[in-house]
Design a protein around this motif. Sequence first.
Motif, PDB file in Angstrom:
ATOM      1  N   ASP A  42       0.872  -1.178   0.000  1.00  0.00           N
ATOM      2  CA  ASP A  42       0.000   0.000   0.000  1.00  0.00           C
ATOM      3  C   ASP A  42       0.910   1.230   0.000  1.00  0.00           C
ATOM      4  O   ASP A  42       1.485   1.589   1.030  1.00  0.00           O
ATOM      5  N   ALA A  56      -5.040   0.451  -4.791  1.00  0.00           N
ATOM      6  CA  ALA A  56      -5.293   1.820  -5.236  1.00  0.00           C
ATOM      7  C   ALA A  56      -4.143   2.261  -6.122  1.00  0.00           C
ATOM      8  O   ALA A  56      -3.146   1.544  -6.278  1.00  0.00           O
ATOM      9  N   SER A  57      -4.243   3.430  -6.688  1.00  0.00           N
ATOM     10  CA  SER A  57      -3.211   3.958  -7.569  1.00  0.00           C
ATOM     11  C   SER A  57      -1.853   3.973  -6.859  1.00  0.00           C
ATOM     12  O   SER A  57      -1.730   4.472  -5.745  1.00  0.00           O
ATOM     13  N   ASP A  59      -0.207   1.315  -5.762  1.00  0.00           N
ATOM     14  CA  ASP A  59       0.027   0.094  -4.991  1.00  0.00           C
ATOM     15  C   ASP A  59       0.660  -0.982  -5.868  1.00  0.00           C
ATOM     16  O   ASP A  59       0.493  -0.985  -7.088  1.00  0.00           O
TER      17      ASP A  59
END
Length: 90
Positions: A42, A56-57, A59
């Motif tokens: 993350d 998410a962007s 990761d």
Amino acid sequence: IMGVALVDIATGDTGSVQIEGVFNMAKVDAAVIVAGESVIWDSSASEFDDNAATPASGDVSNCCIAMEGKGATTGETIAVKLNVGVGTVT
């Protein structure tokens, strides 16, 4: 490829990193991780999350595995083996 810095490296600088091995890394507090499962880096939290999380962007998934299991606890680290596969950056 994931790597662990062997020295402090300032943003934009270069330095030595280790790209294989097992390291104790920060774990997302709410993550429940089973030994042997793939884990997600993350990037916003700078911690590893379980593979049930939605990347998410920024990761990174599919490159590291947990070498031990850990439950949802605060302030834990987890032993992670780096680069066991080709990672995917979201």
